[in-house]
Design a protein around this motif. Structure first.
Motif, PDB file in Angstrom:
ATOM      1  N   LYS A  96       1.075  -1.441   0.022  1.00  0.00           N
ATOM      2  CA  LYS A  96      -0.007  -0.061   0.039  1.00  0.00           C
ATOM      3  C   LYS A  96       0.693   1.593  -0.192  1.00  0.00           C
ATOM      4  O   LYS A  96       0.430   1.795  -0.636  1.00  0.00           O
ATOM      5  CB  LYS A  96      -1.036   0.316   1.066  1.00  0.00           C
ATOM      6  CG  LYS A  96      -2.238   1.201   1.210  1.00  0.00           C
ATOM      7  CD  LYS A  96      -2.419   0.827   2.592  1.00  0.00           C
ATOM      8  CE  LYS A  96      -4.151   2.174   2.290  1.00  0.00           C
ATOM      9  NZ  LYS A  96      -4.928   2.107   3.158  1.00  0.00           N
ATOM     10  N   GLN A  97       1.906   1.491   1.212  1.00  0.00           N
ATOM     11  CA  GLN A  97       2.653   2.464   1.215  1.00  0.00           C
ATOM     12  C   GLN A  97       3.381   2.261  -0.640  1.00  0.00           C
ATOM     13  O   GLN A  97       3.831   4.236  -0.673  1.00  0.00           O
ATOM     14  CB  GLN A  97       3.918   1.761   1.736  1.00  0.00           C
ATOM     15  CG  GLN A  97       3.465   2.144   3.411  1.00  0.00           C
ATOM     16  CD  GLN A  97       2.513   3.453   3.660  1.00  0.00           C
ATOM     17  OE1 GLN A  97       3.255   4.528   3.658  1.00  0.00           O
ATOM     18  NE2 GLN A  97       1.235   4.043   4.217  1.00  0.00           N
ATOM     19  N   ILE A 100       0.419   4.233  -2.824  1.00  0.00           N
ATOM     20  CA  ILE A 100       0.591   5.448  -2.551  1.00  0.00           C
ATOM     21  C   ILE A 100       2.070   6.663  -3.099  1.00  0.00           C
ATOM     22  O   ILE A 100       1.465   7.653  -3.857  1.00  0.00           O
ATOM     23  CB  ILE A 100       0.490   5.769  -0.896  1.00  0.00           C
ATOM     24  CG1 ILE A 100      -1.118   5.370  -0.550  1.00  0.00           C
ATOM     25  CG2 ILE A 100       0.856   7.150  -0.625  1.00  0.00           C
ATOM     26  CD1 ILE A 100      -1.005   4.984   1.892  1.00  0.00           C
ATOM     27  N   SER A 101       3.378   5.554  -2.889  1.00  0.00           N
ATOM     28  CA  SER A 101       4.245   6.330  -3.553  1.00  0.00           C
ATOM     29  C   SER A 101       4.760   6.813  -4.954  1.00  0.00           C
ATOM     30  O   SER A 101       4.629   7.806  -5.809  1.00  0.00           O
ATOM     31  CB  SER A 101       5.834   6.194  -3.131  1.00  0.00           C
ATOM     32  OG  SER A 101       5.370   4.760  -3.528  1.00  0.00           O
ATOM     33  N   HIS A 104      -1.378   6.800  -6.330  1.00  0.00           N
ATOM     34  CA  HIS A 104      -2.819   5.997  -6.069  1.00  0.00           C
ATOM     35  C   HIS A 104      -3.134   5.914  -4.402  1.00  0.00           C
ATOM     36  O   HIS A 104      -2.343   7.122  -3.407  1.00  0.00           O
ATOM     37  CB  HIS A 104      -2.470   4.106  -6.022  1.00  0.00           C
ATOM     38  CG  HIS A 104      -2.369   3.320  -7.370  1.00  0.00           C
ATOM     39  ND1 HIS A 104      -3.156   3.240  -7.987  1.00  0.00           N
ATOM     40  CD2 HIS A 104      -0.993   3.504  -7.678  1.00  0.00           C
ATOM     41  CE1 HIS A 104      -2.473   2.514  -9.288  1.00  0.00           C
ATOM     42  NE2 HIS A 104      -1.252   2.825  -8.981  1.00  0.00           N
ATOM     43  N   GLN A 105      -4.259   6.640  -4.717  1.00  0.00           N
ATOM     44  CA  GLN A 105      -5.227   6.898  -3.188  1.00  0.00           C
ATOM     45  C   GLN A 105      -6.623   5.884  -2.371  1.00  0.00           C
ATOM     46  O   GLN A 105      -7.060   5.198  -3.693  1.00  0.00           O
ATOM     47  CB  GLN A 105      -6.407   8.270  -3.892  1.00  0.00           C
ATOM     48  CG  GLN A 105      -4.806   9.510  -4.589  1.00  0.00           C
ATOM     49  CD  GLN A 105      -6.271  10.683  -4.554  1.00  0.00           C
ATOM     50  OE1 GLN A 105      -7.107  10.407  -4.760  1.00  0.00           O
ATOM     51  NE2 GLN A 105      -5.153  11.786  -4.221  1.00  0.00           N
ATOM     52  N   PHE A 106      -7.062   5.691  -1.471  1.00  0.00           N
ATOM     53  CA  PHE A 106      -7.681   4.471  -1.334  1.00  0.00           C
ATOM     54  C   PHE A 106      -8.302   5.302  -0.515  1.00  0.00           C
ATOM     55  O   PHE A 106      -8.218   6.313   0.361  1.00  0.00           O
ATOM     56  CB  PHE A 106      -7.124   3.812  -0.422  1.00  0.00           C
ATOM     57  CG  PHE A 106      -5.364   2.735  -1.364  1.00  0.00           C
ATOM     58  CD1 PHE A 106      -5.455   2.014  -1.004  1.00  0.00           C
ATOM     59  CD2 PHE A 106      -3.807   2.997  -1.179  1.00  0.00           C
ATOM     60  CE1 PHE A 106      -5.051   0.746  -2.337  1.00  0.00           C
ATOM     61  CE2 PHE A 106      -3.208   2.555  -1.727  1.00  0.00           C
ATOM     62  CZ  PHE A 106      -3.578   1.212  -2.511  1.00  0.00           C
ATOM     63  N   GLN A 109      -9.550   1.254   4.087  1.00  0.00           N
ATOM     64  CA  GLN A 109      -8.108   0.327   4.634  1.00  0.00           C
ATOM     65  C   GLN A 109      -7.967  -1.339   4.525  1.00  0.00           C
ATOM     66  O   GLN A 109      -7.167  -1.990   5.238  1.00  0.00           O
ATOM     67  CB  GLN A 109      -8.505   0.528   6.429  1.00  0.00           C
ATOM     68  CG  GLN A 109      -8.277   1.575   6.736  1.00  0.00           C
ATOM     69  CD  GLN A 109      -7.287   2.643   6.070  1.00  0.00           C
ATOM     70  OE1 GLN A 109      -6.589   2.623   5.930  1.00  0.00           O
ATOM     71  NE2 GLN A 109      -7.258   3.761   6.118  1.00  0.00           N
ATOM     72  N   LYS A 117      -5.502  -2.030  -6.819  1.00  0.00           N
ATOM     73  CA  LYS A 117      -4.762  -1.087  -6.987  1.00  0.00           C
ATOM     74  C   LYS A 117      -3.088  -1.958  -7.577  1.00  0.00           C
ATOM     75  O   LYS A 117      -2.953  -1.433  -8.696  1.00  0.00           O
ATOM     76  CB  LYS A 117      -3.674   0.185  -6.078  1.00  0.00           C
ATOM     77  CG  LYS A 117      -5.802   0.095  -4.885  1.00  0.00           C
ATOM     78  CD  LYS A 117      -5.588   1.671  -6.427  1.00  0.00           C
ATOM     79  CE  LYS A 117      -7.321   2.204  -5.507  1.00  0.00           C
ATOM     80  NZ  LYS A 117      -7.393   3.402  -6.519  1.00  0.00           N
TER      81      LYS A 117
END
Length: 599
Positions: A96-97, A100-101, A104-106, A109, A117
């Motif tokens: 996930k991290q 995000i880098s 991507h947006q979530f 949780q 993604k």
């Protein structure tokens, strides 16, 4: 729904139908999901596509139902990707991290959204990045593709059926039996079951209903109705590590890391504690992470010869675990047998022990439990590792010797007959076969040649196993016994009781590292699982590892001989019942015959 920190994880059952008839499709998906209700009793969700004749279904088992953010079927914001998912991704926070880098947006949780993604970012290359246990279906609308995906070790089940231009899939074979026109019975399943004591993948009791291979995805084109299997990852066998001290340090560190990954939970979590090496080590490793919340569950018996209590007590004393022990008696076996048979989904020579330990763990309030499954297969805990160096000699015995060996009282010599089967199946059956081809022919009334033809028939391309005896035995135990029997039993019996079972020894990273250890270093003829014992020798009481291996067994022979259920058996089994009662037929052989008749 389980909350792991901020994670939402669903244990569940999934299904899907691709069929041109809308009413058939929608009725079928509802039937299939209803049939799997025990594996997902808390919620159900459906997706019916407006442009393609596709329906997806999801049954949810909620562990802590605090949010609907992870409701399934789940889609991306553009409604272009859809997923139904069963399992858990242990490394989802790291993925996930990274996503995000990459921009991507979530919205939730859940690890489910991370899979979506990851696929959007990396395509099918995303699958090899996942460390977990999972089976999911991912629908890519723009490409008109449906992908069925199963984890690296085949921990979570997934079955599919191709019928012309139609496709169905589900987490359990019982889902296909629920259809208005169910699939026909596989004519070969009883022969396979009598030999193996399970059904070797991809076979099931139903014709054309196959198990998706582990480490694979099935790609189905909704425009052409063409499907193809693809491997997305593979465990690489090497002799990278030859130094024993380095191997011991690796086992110690990697297992610690695997346990830590799989213990993160806000839901009640505990461990199966049999008193053996594997479960004892896992309990010792869990202590620093769970501290005063360490919970263990065990099964004990009135029959002293089956009791492991003295070994369990040592680990409980060393860790201060909150322990729950359940005494299982003859009456429990008799009362539970109908439910055990229903929970089984596919016939198995095992599974009763898994049924009781899962039921007992769930009754204590646990919703997640760690198991030592996989240690024996990977690190040399079975007798097959001792026999392995002699297999090539036995395979080359002249054919004329087989009838002579078949008459010997020792069952192990009779199993030399299995070497009539070419390839890996015959080799595995030498280790663990139940009935020989000659015996199956006598039971079924078919010719011995027909039996051998059935046992030899491969429903998928044969895979290459390692050539070294130790690694080869490990491969056979993992890909037959563990894959088709232990993992299948664990999943069906635990999910029947609403319990998730995790296996740190089957952690993807741990498994990959173990396969880099040279077999001469990994296996020891004098001490089974020597690397595991040496890695935790300081913490593990000597009494636990320095004793004969018993395995996780129940007093089945005594119970079944006294059981009222034996009065209800089919007449065809009466001669075998007499032999069983007189001690001339083993429990395992009679149980296999019993299941083949009543299933």
């Amino acid at each position: 729904m389980e909350i792991l920190g901020e994670e939402i994880v669903y244990m569940c059952r999934i299904a899907g139908v691709f069929h041109p008839d809308k009413s058939f499709r929608e009725e079928s998906i509802q039937r299939m999901c209803s049939a799997m209700q025990r594996g997902g009793p808390d919620d159900v969700g459906f997706y019916h596509d407006a442009d393609f004749p596709l329906s997806l279904g999801h049954r949810r088992l909620s562990i802590i139902d605090l949010s609907n953010a992870g409701h399934q079927p789940m889609h991306d914001p553009e409604h272009q990707l859809w997923i139904v998912y069963n399992g858990e991704i242990y490394n989802f926070p790291e993925l996930k991290q990274e996503l995000i880098s990459l921009g991507h947006q979530f919205r939730s949780q859940s690890d489910t959204e991370v899979i979506l993604k990851a696929y959007a970012q990396w395509g099918t290359d995303a699958f090899r990045r996942l460390n977990g246990m999972y089976a999911f279906a991912l629908f890519n609308r723009p490409q008109a593709q449906l992908l069925l995906v199963r984890d690296h070790a085949g921990i979570k089940p997934l079955y599919y059926r191709m019928d012309g231009e139609q496709l169905m899939f589900a987490s359990e074979v019982r889902a296909f039996k629920s259809l208005e026109t169910p699939a026909t019975e596989n004519p070969d399943w009883k022969t396979l079951f009598l030999a193996f004591g399970h059904l070797p993948e991809p076979e099931t009791t139903l014709e054309n209903v196959n198990s998706l291979p582990k480490n694979h995805y099935f790609q189905f084109d909704l425009r052409t109705s063409a499907g193809s299997l693809h491997r997305f990852d593979q465990m690489v066998v090497s002799e990278q590590i030859t130094d024993e001290r380095e191997a011991i340090a690796l086992v110690r560190q990697e297992l610690r890391d695997a346990v830590q990954r799989q213990l993160i939970s806000d839901a009640p979590i505990g461990l199966f504690l049999s008193g053996g090496i594997d479960s004892s080590i896992l309990t010792l490793l869990a202590k620093p992470h769970l501290e005063n919340n360490l919970q263990t569950t065990s099964i004990i018996f009135d029959e002293a010869e089956f009791s492991e209590k003295q070994y369990q007590d040592q680990i409980i004393a060393a860790t201060g675990a909150q322990h729950s022990a359940y005494t299982i008696r003859q009456s429990d076996f008799d009362d539970s047998l109908p439910d055990i048979l229903e929970a089984m989904d596919q016939p198995s020579n095992d599974g009763i022990n898994s049924y009781f330990i899962a039921r007992c763990a769930r009754s204590t309030g646990l919703k997640v439990a760690l198991s030592g499954l996989g240690a024996d297969e990977l690190l040399g805990g079975y007798p097959s590792f001792q026999y392995a160096p002699y297999v090539s000699l036995l395979r080359n015995l002249p054919r004329w010797s087989h009838p002579i060996l078949a008459r010997l009282p020792d069952e192990r010599w009779k199993k030399v007959q299995f070497f009539r089967l070419p390839g890996l199946r015959g080799e595995y059956l030498f280790y663990r076969g139940i009935f020989t081809p000659r015996e199956i022919a006598a039971i079924s009334g078919e010719s011995e040649d027909k039996v051998i033809q059935t046992l030899t028939k491969q429903s998928k391309p044969p895979e290459a196993a390692p050539t070294d005896p130790g690694n080869r035995a490990s491969w056979l135990e993992s890909n037959f016994y563990m894959q088709n029997q232990l993992l299948r039993d664990t999943d069906s019996m635990s999910m029947w009781h609403g319990l998730e079972v995790r296996g740190p020894f089957l952690d993807r990273q741990f498994m990959q590292k173990i396969w880099t250890i040279a077999p001469a270093t990994k296996f020891n003829a004098k001490l089974k699982k020597h690397l595991l014992i040496k890695a935790f020798k300081q913490e593990l009481p000597r009494e636990i590892w320095d004793r004969p291996k018993r395995g996780f067994t129940f007093p089945f022979v005594h119970w079944f001989r006294q059981s009222e259920r034996l009065r209800e058996i089919p007449k065809s089994l009466e001669p075998y019942k007499t032999a069983f009662m007189q001690g001339q037929l083993s429990w395992a052989r009679f149980w296999v015959m019993y299941l083949s008749e009543i299933s």
